[in-house]
Scaffold this motif. Sequence first.
Motif, PDB file in Angstrom:
ATOM      1  N   ASP A 255       3.788  16.331   1.380  1.00  0.00           N
ATOM      2  CA  ASP A 255       4.915  17.216   1.078  1.00  0.00           C
ATOM      3  C   ASP A 255       6.249  16.486   1.008  1.00  0.00           C
ATOM      4  O   ASP A 255       7.313  17.119   1.027  1.00  0.00           O
ATOM      5  CB  ASP A 255       5.008  18.315   2.149  1.00  0.00           C
ATOM      6  N   VAL A 256       6.217  15.160   0.936  1.00  0.00           N
ATOM      7  CA  VAL A 256       7.447  14.375   0.890  1.00  0.00           C
ATOM      8  C   VAL A 256       7.416  13.470  -0.330  1.00  0.00           C
ATOM      9  O   VAL A 256       6.422  12.795  -0.581  1.00  0.00           O
ATOM     10  CB  VAL A 256       7.620  13.522   2.166  1.00  0.00           C
ATOM     11  N   GLY A 257       8.526  13.449  -1.082  1.00  0.00           N
ATOM     12  CA  GLY A 257       8.599  12.579  -2.245  1.00  0.00           C
ATOM     13  C   GLY A 257       9.149  13.300  -3.457  1.00  0.00           C
ATOM     14  O   GLY A 257       9.706  14.392  -3.354  1.00  0.00           O
ATOM     15  N   GLU A 258       9.000  12.650  -4.615  1.00  0.00           N
ATOM     16  CA  GLU A 258       9.453  13.196  -5.895  1.00  0.00           C
ATOM     17  C   GLU A 258      10.954  13.477  -5.904  1.00  0.00           C
ATOM     18  O   GLU A 258      11.422  14.393  -6.577  1.00  0.00           O
ATOM     19  CB  GLU A 258       8.675  14.474  -6.241  1.00  0.00           C
ATOM     20  N   ALA A 259      11.725  12.679  -5.158  1.00  0.00           N
ATOM     21  CA  ALA A 259      13.180  12.835  -5.132  1.00  0.00           C
ATOM     22  C   ALA A 259      13.834  11.731  -5.953  1.00  0.00           C
ATOM     23  O   ALA A 259      13.231  10.686  -6.220  1.00  0.00           O
ATOM     24  CB  ALA A 259      13.697  12.778  -3.693  1.00  0.00           C
ATOM     25  N   THR A 260      15.071  11.968  -6.368  1.00  0.00           N
ATOM     26  CA  THR A 260      15.881  10.928  -7.000  1.00  0.00           C
ATOM     27  C   THR A 260      16.675  10.246  -5.888  1.00  0.00           C
ATOM     28  O   THR A 260      17.510  10.882  -5.243  1.00  0.00           O
ATOM     29  CB  THR A 260      16.838  11.525  -8.033  1.00  0.00           C
ATOM     30  N   VAL A 261      16.381   8.968  -5.659  1.00  0.00           N
ATOM     31  CA  VAL A 261      16.893   8.283  -4.474  1.00  0.00           C
ATOM     32  C   VAL A 261      17.902   7.202  -4.840  1.00  0.00           C
ATOM     33  O   VAL A 261      17.680   6.411  -5.757  1.00  0.00           O
ATOM     34  CB  VAL A 261      15.736   7.654  -3.662  1.00  0.00           C
TER      35      VAL A 261
ATOM     36  N   THR B 238       1.230  11.045  -3.317  1.00  0.00           N
ATOM     37  CA  THR B 238      -0.193  10.730  -3.386  1.00  0.00           C
ATOM     38  C   THR B 238      -0.727  10.187  -2.068  1.00  0.00           C
ATOM     39  O   THR B 238      -1.933  10.079  -1.884  1.00  0.00           O
ATOM     40  CB  THR B 238      -0.464   9.681  -4.487  1.00  0.00           C
ATOM     41  N   HIS B 239       0.166   9.821  -1.141  1.00  0.00           N
ATOM     42  CA  HIS B 239      -0.287   9.289   0.148  1.00  0.00           C
ATOM     43  C   HIS B 239      -0.858  10.434   0.977  1.00  0.00           C
ATOM     44  O   HIS B 239      -0.221  11.474   1.132  1.00  0.00           O
ATOM     45  CB  HIS B 239       0.877   8.631   0.894  1.00  0.00           C
ATOM     46  N   PRO B 240      -2.067  10.268   1.512  1.00  0.00           N
ATOM     47  CA  PRO B 240      -2.685  11.358   2.279  1.00  0.00           C
ATOM     48  C   PRO B 240      -1.879  11.771   3.508  1.00  0.00           C
ATOM     49  O   PRO B 240      -2.009  12.911   3.977  1.00  0.00           O
ATOM     50  CB  PRO B 240      -4.048  10.774   2.684  1.00  0.00           C
TER      51      PRO B 240
ATOM     52  N   ASN C 240       0.825  -1.213   0.000  1.00  0.00           N
ATOM     53  CA  ASN C 240       0.000   0.000   0.000  1.00  0.00           C
ATOM     54  C   ASN C 240       0.855   1.257   0.000  1.00  0.00           C
ATOM     55  O   ASN C 240       0.489   2.269  -0.611  1.00  0.00           O
ATOM     56  CB  ASN C 240      -0.926   0.000   1.221  1.00  0.00           C
ATOM     57  N   LEU C 241       2.002   1.195   0.691  1.00  0.00           N
ATOM     58  CA  LEU C 241       2.898   2.352   0.722  1.00  0.00           C
ATOM     59  C   LEU C 241       3.434   2.668  -0.673  1.00  0.00           C
ATOM     60  O   LEU C 241       3.598   3.834  -1.041  1.00  0.00           O
ATOM     61  CB  LEU C 241       4.049   2.075   1.691  1.00  0.00           C
ATOM     62  N   VAL C 242       3.696   1.617  -1.455  1.00  0.00           N
ATOM     63  CA  VAL C 242       4.176   1.802  -2.830  1.00  0.00           C
ATOM     64  C   VAL C 242       3.157   2.593  -3.644  1.00  0.00           C
ATOM     65  O   VAL C 242       3.515   3.477  -4.436  1.00  0.00           O
ATOM     66  CB  VAL C 242       4.448   0.439  -3.502  1.00  0.00           C
ATOM     67  N   TYR C 243       1.878   2.302  -3.431  1.00  0.00           N
ATOM     68  CA  TYR C 243       0.825   2.929  -4.229  1.00  0.00           C
ATOM     69  C   TYR C 243       0.224   4.166  -3.552  1.00  0.00           C
ATOM     70  O   TYR C 243      -0.785   4.696  -4.013  1.00  0.00           O
ATOM     71  CB  TYR C 243      -0.272   1.909  -4.525  1.00  0.00           C
ATOM     72  N   GLY C 244       0.853   4.611  -2.456  1.00  0.00           N
ATOM     73  CA  GLY C 244       0.414   5.843  -1.832  1.00  0.00           C
ATOM     74  C   GLY C 244      -0.914   5.755  -1.121  1.00  0.00           C
ATOM     75  O   GLY C 244      -1.716   6.693  -1.163  1.00  0.00           O
ATOM     76  N   ARG C 245      -1.140   4.622  -0.468  1.00  0.00           N
ATOM     77  CA  ARG C 245      -2.394   4.483   0.279  1.00  0.00           C
ATOM     78  C   ARG C 245      -2.140   3.576   1.484  1.00  0.00           C
ATOM     79  O   ARG C 245      -1.009   3.275   1.798  1.00  0.00           O
ATOM     80  CB  ARG C 245      -3.488   3.903  -0.624  1.00  0.00           C
ATOM     81  N   GLY C 246      -3.200   3.171   2.130  1.00  0.00           N
ATOM     82  CA  GLY C 246      -3.053   2.324   3.300  1.00  0.00           C
ATOM     83  C   GLY C 246      -3.273   3.101   4.584  1.00  0.00           C
ATOM     84  O   GLY C 246      -3.216   4.338   4.619  1.00  0.00           O
ATOM     85  N   ILE C 247      -3.520   2.366   5.659  1.00  0.00           N
ATOM     86  CA  ILE C 247      -3.839   2.987   6.941  1.00  0.00           C
ATOM     87  C   ILE C 247      -2.590   3.463   7.654  1.00  0.00           C
ATOM     88  O   ILE C 247      -2.561   4.549   8.238  1.00  0.00           O
ATOM     89  CB  ILE C 247      -4.612   1.987   7.834  1.00  0.00           C
ATOM     90  N   PHE C 248      -1.524   2.642   7.602  1.00  0.00           N
ATOM     91  CA  PHE C 248      -0.344   2.929   8.408  1.00  0.00           C
ATOM     92  C   PHE C 248       0.917   3.102   7.563  1.00  0.00           C
ATOM     93  O   PHE C 248       1.100   2.430   6.548  1.00  0.00           O
ATOM     94  CB  PHE C 248      -0.096   1.791   9.410  1.00  0.00           C
TER      95      PHE C 248
END
Length: 261
Positions: free
Chosen positions: A113-119, A107-109, A53-61
């Motif tokens: 404001d975190v993401g879109e970085a080259t990691v 996309t995770h609620p 779920n974290l991969v797809y930007g969703r989930g409870i935790f």
Amino acid sequence: MVSEILVDAGEREDVDGILLQLPVPDHLDERFLCNLIPPTKDVDAHNAASIGNLVYGRGIFVPPTASAVAHCIQENGIDTFGKRVLVVGRSRHCGLPITLIMQGFRTHPELPDVGEATVTMAHRFLKLLNPIFCKSLLRHTSEADLYNIAASSDIIISAAGVPGLIRPQMIKDGAILIDIGFSRKISGSSVGKVRLMGDIHPDCRARASFITPVPGGIGPLTVAHLVRNTLNAHLHANGLPRVSLASLCRPEFEDEFEYAS
């Protein structure tokens, strides 16, 4: 026996959250046991579905340590968009979820404001500039790899558990350093006196623009986010609104972190 307890707890209505203390003894299958915890009660987010779920930007935790890092980033106004980020350590419970968040699509609620970085993820098979730090763990690639990657990174998040792994000569001026490593080291010649150390050498303060302390940085935040996940499990089970990460990002947390001069 452990699997039976987890299955029973997962089915009980009076149990809202379940945490399996890791690592488990060698004779137990960690992945099998983690997957017995229902995703709606998985407050440590170790179930395969929770990571998916974290991969797809969703989930409870969100895993507590990764959530703590995101909290640190959002609270301090650190922009990750388009930045080069180095994550040192690839554990399934720390380095991997942090990497997923940092390179995610925002996309995770919980993580707007975190993401879109080259990691770049570095792990124990990547050699250091100075092999003395990891000795037998070092294999493959050139010895300068970690140095070169770190030197070009805007943000370094280290969770290797190797004290002083990241040194001043490895980072660029103005780098943002987030230290998740935690090691106990005998202090000087004092018998029984133990010093707590992080992965990032204290001398890095002279070059960094932001650095989290050890102890007292990401560790306490991780505990707070585990408690938040547990509370949210209860709220979710009762159809109530959850406590968001954004609600925790308030000015009074400012003194929790140390700005380098």
